[in-house]
Design a protein around this motif. Structure first.
Motif, PDB file in Angstrom:
ATOM      1  N   ALA A 272       5.984  -1.643  21.511  1.00 44.14           N
ATOM      2  CA  ALA A 272       7.823  -1.924  21.074  1.00 44.14           C
ATOM      3  C   ALA A 272       7.491  -2.463  19.551  1.00 44.14           C
ATOM      4  O   ALA A 272       8.424  -2.339  18.817  1.00 44.14           O
ATOM      5  CB  ALA A 272       8.412  -2.999  21.858  1.00 44.14           C
ATOM      6  N   VAL A 273       6.054  -2.522  19.147  1.00 46.66           N
ATOM      7  CA  VAL A 273       6.043  -3.534  17.916  1.00 46.66           C
ATOM      8  C   VAL A 273       6.343  -2.293  16.626  1.00 46.66           C
ATOM      9  O   VAL A 273       5.741  -1.357  16.766  1.00 46.66           O
ATOM     10  CB  VAL A 273       4.498  -3.915  17.653  1.00 46.66           C
ATOM     11  CG1 VAL A 273       4.174  -4.461  16.154  1.00 46.66           C
ATOM     12  CG2 VAL A 273       4.357  -5.156  18.501  1.00 46.66           C
ATOM     13  N   THR A 274       7.216  -2.824  15.752  1.00 46.32           N
ATOM     14  CA  THR A 274       7.521  -1.881  14.622  1.00 46.32           C
ATOM     15  C   THR A 274       7.071  -2.539  13.352  1.00 46.32           C
ATOM     16  O   THR A 274       7.196  -1.653  12.433  1.00 46.32           O
ATOM     17  CB  THR A 274       9.053  -1.791  14.482  1.00 46.32           C
ATOM     18  OG1 THR A 274       9.681  -3.041  14.374  1.00 46.32           O
ATOM     19  CG2 THR A 274       9.637  -1.117  15.871  1.00 46.32           C
ATOM     20  N   ALA A 275       6.575  -3.810  13.174  1.00 51.44           N
ATOM     21  CA  ALA A 275       6.171  -4.145  11.968  1.00 51.44           C
ATOM     22  C   ALA A 275       4.994  -5.177  12.368  1.00 51.44           C
ATOM     23  O   ALA A 275       4.839  -6.058  12.883  1.00 51.44           O
ATOM     24  CB  ALA A 275       7.349  -5.046  11.296  1.00 51.44           C
ATOM     25  N   ILE A 276       3.885  -4.602  11.341  1.00 49.35           N
ATOM     26  CA  ILE A 276       2.749  -5.669  11.300  1.00 49.35           C
ATOM     27  C   ILE A 276       2.669  -6.002   9.777  1.00 49.35           C
ATOM     28  O   ILE A 276       2.367  -5.228   8.880  1.00 49.35           O
ATOM     29  CB  ILE A 276       1.265  -5.027  11.764  1.00 49.35           C
ATOM     30  CG1 ILE A 276       1.575  -4.252  13.179  1.00 49.35           C
ATOM     31  CG2 ILE A 276       0.057  -5.795  11.617  1.00 49.35           C
ATOM     32  CD1 ILE A 276       0.452  -3.329  13.590  1.00 49.35           C
ATOM     33  N   ARG A 277       2.905  -7.313   9.563  1.00 54.78           N
ATOM     34  CA  ARG A 277       2.827  -7.656   8.172  1.00 54.78           C
ATOM     35  C   ARG A 277       1.660  -7.916   7.557  1.00 54.78           C
ATOM     36  O   ARG A 277       0.518  -7.896   8.166  1.00 54.78           O
ATOM     37  CB  ARG A 277       3.594  -9.025   8.019  1.00 54.78           C
ATOM     38  CG  ARG A 277       5.119  -9.001   8.694  1.00 54.78           C
ATOM     39  CD  ARG A 277       6.092  -7.822   8.098  1.00 54.78           C
ATOM     40  NE  ARG A 277       7.312  -7.969   8.520  1.00 54.78           N
ATOM     41  CZ  ARG A 277       8.356  -7.021   8.005  1.00 54.78           C
ATOM     42  NH1 ARG A 277       8.074  -6.134   7.026  1.00 54.78           N
ATOM     43  NH2 ARG A 277       9.592  -7.135   8.573  1.00 54.78           N
ATOM     44  N   SER A 278       1.553  -8.047   6.283  1.00 57.54           N
ATOM     45  CA  SER A 278       0.390  -8.469   5.447  1.00 57.54           C
ATOM     46  C   SER A 278      -0.534  -9.447   6.008  1.00 57.54           C
ATOM     47  O   SER A 278      -0.033 -10.294   6.515  1.00 57.54           O
ATOM     48  CB  SER A 278       0.628  -8.796   3.987  1.00 57.54           C
ATOM     49  OG  SER A 278       1.151  -7.744   3.276  1.00 57.54           O
ATOM     50  N   TYR A 279      -1.832  -9.168   5.994  1.00 52.74           N
ATOM     51  CA  TYR A 279      -2.997 -10.187   6.551  1.00 52.74           C
ATOM     52  C   TYR A 279      -2.616 -10.574   8.059  1.00 52.74           C
ATOM     53  O   TYR A 279      -3.363 -11.677   8.382  1.00 52.74           O
ATOM     54  CB  TYR A 279      -2.919 -11.219   5.609  1.00 52.74           C
ATOM     55  CG  TYR A 279      -3.128 -11.145   4.100  1.00 52.74           C
ATOM     56  CD1 TYR A 279      -4.577 -11.168   3.657  1.00 52.74           C
ATOM     57  CD2 TYR A 279      -2.205 -10.782   3.226  1.00 52.74           C
ATOM     58  CE1 TYR A 279      -4.820 -10.984   2.357  1.00 52.74           C
ATOM     59  CE2 TYR A 279      -2.643 -10.675   1.938  1.00 52.74           C
ATOM     60  CZ  TYR A 279      -3.672 -10.761   1.443  1.00 52.74           C
ATOM     61  OH  TYR A 279      -4.137 -10.360   0.073  1.00 52.74           O
ATOM     62  N   ALA A 280      -1.984  -9.732   8.802  1.00 59.73           N
ATOM     63  CA  ALA A 280      -1.835 -10.419   9.903  1.00 59.73           C
ATOM     64  C   ALA A 280      -2.950 -10.740  10.889  1.00 59.73           C
ATOM     65  O   ALA A 280      -2.845 -11.667  11.572  1.00 59.73           O
ATOM     66  CB  ALA A 280      -1.121  -9.045  10.989  1.00 59.73           C
ATOM     67  N   PHE A 281      -3.968  -9.808  10.947  1.00 61.73           N
ATOM     68  CA  PHE A 281      -5.280 -10.101  11.543  1.00 61.73           C
ATOM     69  C   PHE A 281      -6.382 -10.415  10.661  1.00 61.73           C
ATOM     70  O   PHE A 281      -7.479 -10.087  10.972  1.00 61.73           O
ATOM     71  CB  PHE A 281      -5.528  -8.868  12.630  1.00 61.73           C
ATOM     72  CG  PHE A 281      -4.508  -8.759  13.536  1.00 61.73           C
ATOM     73  CD1 PHE A 281      -4.401  -9.350  14.673  1.00 61.73           C
ATOM     74  CD2 PHE A 281      -3.407  -7.982  13.529  1.00 61.73           C
ATOM     75  CE1 PHE A 281      -3.392  -9.420  15.776  1.00 61.73           C
ATOM     76  CE2 PHE A 281      -2.419  -7.630  14.285  1.00 61.73           C
ATOM     77  CZ  PHE A 281      -2.570  -8.308  15.524  1.00 61.73           C
TER      78      PHE A 281
END
Length: 332
Positions: free
Chosen positions: A193-202
Motif C-alpha cells: 500500500a506504500v505510495t511514497a518513500i521520501r528522501s533518505y528514508a533508508f
C-alpha cells in the motif's frame, strides 16, 4: 503486547489524557489571566479579582484531572507489564492518534491510527535510542513521519503494517555515516500500500535486499543511498528516484519491472559490483524509458565503468566503451 484488552484500555486512557485538550485549556486559562486589563476603579477591580479566583479554581481542577489521568495511566502500565512479562521503559505519544511503548527487551511498539508526527533531526522521541532493537507497528498506522527513527543504530528489524502508505524523510536513516559504514535495519519488507518513500528514508541502513512495490508513486532522493550491504534490489514501480542506490557498493543484482518509465539522475553511482541489470521488458521498452544523461553516473561520458549489460526479455544491450554507446543484441 500480550494482553490486547489491557492494550486497548491503555490507549483509551491515553486518548483521554492527551486528546481532551486539558493542557491546552490550562495554557489558555493562564493566557487569559495574564491578559486581563487593569481596572480603573474599586468595583471593577473587585470584579476582576472574582474572575481571577474563578479562573484559578478552574485551572486547579484541570490540573487535578490531568494528574488523576496520569495516575490511572501508570496503573494500566503496571498491569500491561504484568501481562506481557516485560518492563516498559518509556511510553507516550508520537502522533495525533499514535502511541508507543519501549520495553526492556528492546521492542518499540507503535499502535493507533493515522500518521506519526514529523520530527527534526534531534527532537524525535526515538532519536539515537540505542535500546531499540525491534520495531513493531500495528495495523491502522498509515504514515511514518520524517526522522521518526533517525539514528536508531541497533534497531535491526521492523514490522510494517499493511495500512502503511508513506515512509517519511530519513525515517530510518543512520545520519552522516562514514562511506560503507552501515547500521540499523538489516531487513525490511515494504507493504504493497506504500505510495511514497521520501528522501533518505533508508540512508546507510544495513538492509541486504529490498523490493520497491508497484504502488510507490513518489520516490525522494537518496532513498537507499549508502546501503553498503544491499546486494539484491527489485523495482516494481514506475520510477526510480535520483541517487536512489548511490554508494550501494555490494549491489550485484538489480531487477527493474517493465512498469518503470522514468529514471532519476546518478541512481547507480558507485555501485561498483553491478555489472548487469535485469529488465523485465523488451529492448524497445527499455529505450523508451525517460533517462537523464547521467542516470548511471556523472563521470566521463556519464558512464560508471562497471555496468556492462542490460538483459531484456527479447535480447540485451551491451555497452561499447570505445564509442560510448549501448549496442542492441536481439535474441535469435
Amino acid at each position: 503486547m500480550a494482553d490486547i484488552a489491557i492494550t486497548t484500555e491503555l490507549q483509551e486512557i491515553q486518548n483521554n489524557l492527551w486528546g481532551t485538550n486539558v493542557r491546552e485549556n490550562i495554557a489558555l486559562a493562564l493566557e487569559k489571566l495574564q491578559n486581563l486589563p487593569e481596572e480603573p476603579n474599586t468595583i471593577q477591580g473587585s470584579l476582576k479579582n472574582s474572575k481571577l479566583s474563578l479562573l484559578k479554581v478552574s485551572i486547579q481542577n484541570m490540573e487535578n484531572t490531568l494528574q488523576s489521568r496520569k495516575d490511572q495511566l501508570d496503573r494500566i502500565k503496571a498491569r500491561l507489564e504484568q501481562a506481557s512479562g516485560r518492563t516498559i521503559l518509556q511510553y507516550g505519544k508520537c502522533g495525533n492518534d499514535v502511541y508507543y511503548a519501549i520495553c526492556d527487551d528492546g521492542e518499540a511498539a507503535l499502535y493507533g491510527t493515522g500518521a506519526t508526527y514529523d520530527y527534526t533531526f534531534h527532537d524525535s522521541v526515538f532519536y539515537q535510542n540505542g535500546q531499540i532493537k525491534k520495531i513493531v507497528l500495528s495495523n491502522g498506522i498509515t504514515g511514518l513521519g520524517d526522522r521518526l527513527f533517525y539514528h536508531c543504530a541497533n534497531a535491526e528489524t521492523v514490522s510494517l503494517p499493511a495500512t502503511l502508505t508513506s515512509i517519511g524523510d530519513s525515517a530510518f536513516a543512520q545520519g552522516d555515516a562514514v562511506i560503507n559504514d552501515t547500521a540499523g535495519l538489516t531487513s525490511v519488507t515494504i507493504p504493497q500500500a506504500v505510495t511514497a518513500i521520501r528522501s533518505y528514508a533508508f540512508y546507510h541502513t544495513a538492509i541486504a535486499e529490498v523490493t520497491v512495490p508497484a504502488s510507490v508513486k513518489t520516490w525522494g532522493k537518496y532513498a537507499f543511498s549508502g546501503c553498503a550491504k544491499l546486494k539484491t534490489a527489485r523495482v516494481a514501480c514506475d520510477s526510480i528516484g535520483a541517487f536512489a542506490f548511490t554508494r550501494c557498493t555490494a549491489l550485484s543484482s538489480l531487477t527493474i519491472s517493465a512498469n518503470c518509465r522514468t529514471f532519476g539522475e546518478n541512481m547507480l553511482t558507485y555501485c561498483e559490483s553491478l555489472t548487469a541489470i535485469t529488465y523485465e521488458g523488451t529492448i524497445a521498452q527499455w529505450n523508451a524509458i525517460t533517462k537523464p544523461v547521467n542516470w548511471m553516473s556523472s563521470g566521463e561520458h556519464s558512464y560508471n565503468d562497471y555496468l556492462k549489460k542490460i538483459q531484456c526479455v527479447d535480447g540485451y544491450l551491451e555497452y561499447d566503451p570505445e564509442n560510448n554507446v549501448w549496442n542492441e543484441v536481439k535474441n535469435g
